[in-house]
Design an enzyme around this catalytic site. Structure first.
Site, PDB file in Angstrom:
ATOM      1  N   GLU A   1       0.993  45.876 -13.273  1.00  0.00           N
ATOM      2  CA  GLU A   1       0.990  46.706 -12.063  1.00  0.00           C
ATOM      3  C   GLU A   1       2.428  47.000 -11.631  1.00  0.00           C
ATOM      4  OE1 GLU A   1      -1.342  44.967  -8.929  1.00  0.00           O
ATOM      5  OE2 GLU A   1      -1.067  46.699  -7.609  1.00  0.00           O
TER       6      GLU A   1
ATOM      7  N   ASN B   1      -9.779  51.096  -7.700  1.00  0.00           N
ATOM      8  CA  ASN B   1      -9.597  49.641  -7.820  1.00  0.00           C
ATOM      9  C   ASN B   1      -9.969  48.974  -6.503  1.00  0.00           C
ATOM     10  OD1 ASN B   1      -8.153  47.099  -8.948  1.00  0.00           O
ATOM     11  ND2 ASN B   1      -7.126  47.452  -6.994  1.00  0.00           N
ATOM     12  N   GLU B   2     -10.763  47.942  -6.569  1.00  0.00           N
ATOM     13  CA  GLU B   2     -11.151  47.180  -5.366  1.00  0.00           C
ATOM     14  C   GLU B   2     -11.474  48.130  -4.210  1.00  0.00           C
ATOM     15  OE1 GLU B   2      -8.497  43.826  -4.618  1.00  0.00           O
ATOM     16  OE2 GLU B   2      -9.132  42.890  -6.499  1.00  0.00           O
TER      17      GLU B   2
ATOM     18  N   TYR C   1     -10.136  35.476  -9.384  1.00  0.00           N
ATOM     19  CA  TYR C   1      -8.917  34.701  -9.593  1.00  0.00           C
ATOM     20  C   TYR C   1      -9.191  33.204  -9.427  1.00  0.00           C
ATOM     21  CZ  TYR C   1      -5.950  38.851  -9.563  1.00  0.00           C
ATOM     22  OH  TYR C   1      -5.346  40.035  -9.880  1.00  0.00           O
TER      23      TYR C   1
ATOM     24  N   GLU D   1      -9.295  41.727 -13.820  1.00  0.00           N
ATOM     25  CA  GLU D   1      -8.267  40.896 -13.169  1.00  0.00           C
ATOM     26  C   GLU D   1      -8.770  39.462 -13.127  1.00  0.00           C
ATOM     27  OE1 GLU D   1      -6.448  42.264  -9.528  1.00  0.00           O
ATOM     28  OE2 GLU D   1      -6.636  44.373 -10.140  1.00  0.00           O
TER      29      GLU D   1
ATOM     30  N   GLN E   1      -0.923  38.708 -14.391  1.00  0.00           N
ATOM     31  CA  GLN E   1      -0.509  39.944 -15.006  1.00  0.00           C
ATOM     32  C   GLN E   1       0.457  39.643 -16.149  1.00  0.00           C
ATOM     33  OE1 GLN E   1       0.863  42.881 -12.192  1.00  0.00           O
ATOM     34  NE2 GLN E   1      -0.887  42.623 -10.821  1.00  0.00           N
TER      35      GLN E   1
HETATM   36  O1  AHR Z   1      -3.075  41.397  -9.179  1.00  0.00           O
HETATM   37  C1  AHR Z   1      -2.682  41.487  -7.862  1.00  0.00           C
HETATM   38  C2  AHR Z   1      -3.693  42.212  -6.975  1.00  0.00           C
HETATM   39  O2  AHR Z   1      -4.869  41.476  -6.891  1.00  0.00           O
HETATM   40  C3  AHR Z   1      -4.148  43.560  -7.445  1.00  0.00           C
HETATM   41  O3  AHR Z   1      -3.269  44.567  -7.090  1.00  0.00           O
HETATM   42  C4  AHR Z   1      -5.454  43.737  -6.728  1.00  0.00           C
HETATM   43  O4  AHR Z   1      -6.355  44.563  -7.439  1.00  0.00           O
HETATM   44  C5  AHR Z   1      -5.959  42.322  -6.557  1.00  0.00           C
HETATM   45  O5  AHR Z   1      -6.352  42.080  -5.265  1.00  0.00           O
END
Ligand code: AHR
Length: 496
Positions: free
Chosen positions: A28, A175-176, A242, A300, A349
């Site tokens: 990103e 995205n999101e 995550y 992600e 990332q």
């Molecule tokens: O990876 C960091 C962020 O996490 C991304 O920009 C977003 O899609 C997610 O909330």
């Protein structure tokens, strides 16, 4: 040493391919993920190929990276592609409002991304702006990239240095959308997804997948609505999950290094939740799409700790240890179990951000333990999953508990059977008996990734403190394989 058992079905009745896109990357426009991490510019003293860091390009090539997702993340829904084309000194400088209000000079734009992925040999996963741009803006971006010579947009690309069209493999539709992509209700997001999917086109010959913005974690309500209203228009649904405390206040207490056994167990136990998250999402997807046409793309995932002290907290720069490598290996094993539906994933990332494969500092680049986990598994790409049953004991520290052994087995496209074994115990070794049914391979060799401490890591002074070494102590006799896994280790065995 504790003792555990694994059974591998070498001749399953149904074949399930482990899609190579499960080993994808995410990059990103955030902190030093791209600027510094990938892009240093052609005039930099840092060794580069047309502005791209040579060491990062070489490291990625060695991994056979399947695909790279760009430009976000949250950044994607504020990105206007015209900012990143044409002569670099004339590109506008914007404020990166998602990531610390830093300036974004757009030096790494569309053509840089295309050339970089070509150098690396990776497929392209473009995240298109739905939140704050029109469908025609996205449609024109795709035409600019993929249209053959003749149209005004193709000619503009040619004037900017690339006469040949580029290919795109995956198109992310926002995205999101429930968060930074527009704070939408699921029904509204599903309607917009249908609308944008209609206009976001590339030539049919590219077979690009259209991927809707999916849920976070076990939010199945979002998936229900998206699948009910938009599944006929999409080829994939994204999922973000995550390894991080749910409560943001606790992220500040979650450290990449210097943790104890309870925290070791906490992080690996949170990572293991990916299994139940995927099962919950699959149940909903199966209801609307029993033939599993629509892929679940975990675009992600990874560990999210407090940023390293002294760094810009908005840049999400964190260290990476053998624990992160085990998060990666156990996550790959989970993906293998869900391979029929999960056909893509992108770690967050690639460089200098969150669970990175590379950390750079000036001219120095280190490959992290997570890089080496990808390296151990890289030959699984596109192989067929061999169903694996694991019988193991649990480890408990504080209020957290994890399974000691994780495993997956894949017959590679080269015919070699690869068995991955992870011992999550930070202190004890694990003696593992493996029963191989339906396999006639007679030779075993392997590599191991481990480290001298729970937070063993690579640094500029010791760049190779954690890296794979040959593993000679697996014993194969007939259909039985015996392996003793050292504490905190991943072993990848090859059976021939
Ligand atoms: O990876 C960091 C962020 O996490 C991304 O920009 C977003 O899609 C997610 O909330």
């Amino acid at each position: 040493a504790a003792a555990d058992h694994v059974t591998i079905d070498g001749a399953p009745r149904t074949k399930t391919v482990l899609d190579r896109h499960i080993f994808g990357q995410f990059s990103e426009q955030l902190g030093r993920g791209i600027e510094d991490g990938i892009w240093v510019g052609p005039d930099s003293r840092i060794p580069n190929i047309d502005g791209f860091r040579r060491d990062v390009v070489e490291g990625l090539k060695a991994l056979h990276v399947s695909d790279i997702r760009w430009p976000g993340g949250c950044f994607a829904d504020e990105y206007h592609w015209r900012d990143g084309i044409g002569p670099r000194d004339r590109r506008p400088v914007r404020t990166n409002t998602n990531w610390g209000d830093t300036t974004e000079d757009n030096a790494f734009g569309t053509q840089e991304f295309m050339r970089f992925t070509a150098l690396v040999g990776a497929d392209r996963y473009l995240a298109v702006n739905l939140g704050s741009a029109s469908p025609s803006e996205g449609a024109e971006w795709l035409q600019y990239i993929t249209a053959p010579h003749g149209s005004t947009l193709a000619n503009e690309r040619s004037t900017n240095g690339d006469p040949q069209p580029w290919t795109v493999s995956m198109i992310g539709i926002g995205n999101e959308l429930w968060g930074c992509g527009g704070t939408m209700e699921a029904g509204y997001a599903a309607d917009l997804t249908r609308r944008y999917a209609t206009f976001l086109k590339v030539p049919d010959s590219m077979h690009a997948l259209k991927i809707a913005s999916g849920p976070y974690g076990d939010d199945t309500a979002w998936t229900e609505t998206m699948m009910r209203h938009a599944s006929d228009q999409i080829d994939g649904l994204s999922l973000h999950f995550y390894t991080m405390p749910k409560d943001w206040k606790h992220v500040a207490k979650s450290h990449a290094t210097g943790f104890d056994q309870t925290d070791w167990t906490r992080v690996l136990s949170m990572a293991a939740q990916m299994d139940t998250v995927l099962s919950a999402q699959e149940r909903v997807m199966d209801k609307y799409d029993p033939s599993r046409r629509v892929a679940l793309i975990v675009d992600e995932w990874g560990t999210w700790y407090e940023p390293e002290p002294g760094t810009n907290p908005h840049w999400l720069f964190q260290q990476n240890t053998i624990r992160d490598a085990l998060v990666a290996s156990t996550t790959f094993d989970i993906f293998a179990r869900h391979a029929a539906r999960v056909r893509g994933a992108n770690i967050a990332q690639m460089v200098n951000v969150l669970q990175a494969l590379f950390l750079t500092d000036g001219a120095t680049t280190i490959r992290t333990p997570t890089y080496w986990a990808f390296d151990l598994y890289k030959n699984d790409q596109g192989g067929s999953v061999l169903p694996t049953r694991v019988t193991t004991h649990r480890l408990t520290h504080g209020s957290w508990s994890i399974e000691a052994l994780s495993a997956s087995a894949v017959r590679g496209r080269d015919g070699v059977v690869r068995l991955a074994l992870t011992n999550t115990d930070p202190e004890q070794s694990d003696a593992v008996d493996v029963s191989l049914s339906g396999l006639s391979e007679r030779n075993v060799s392997g590599r191991i990734l481990t480290g001298p401490a729970m937070d063993a890591r690579n640094t500029a002074e010791h760049p190779d403190a954690v890296r794979p070494a040959p593993f000679e102590s697996a014993v194969l006799s007939g259909n039985a394989l015996q392996v003793t896994l050292p504490p905190r280790s991943v072993v990848m065995l090859e059976l021939r």
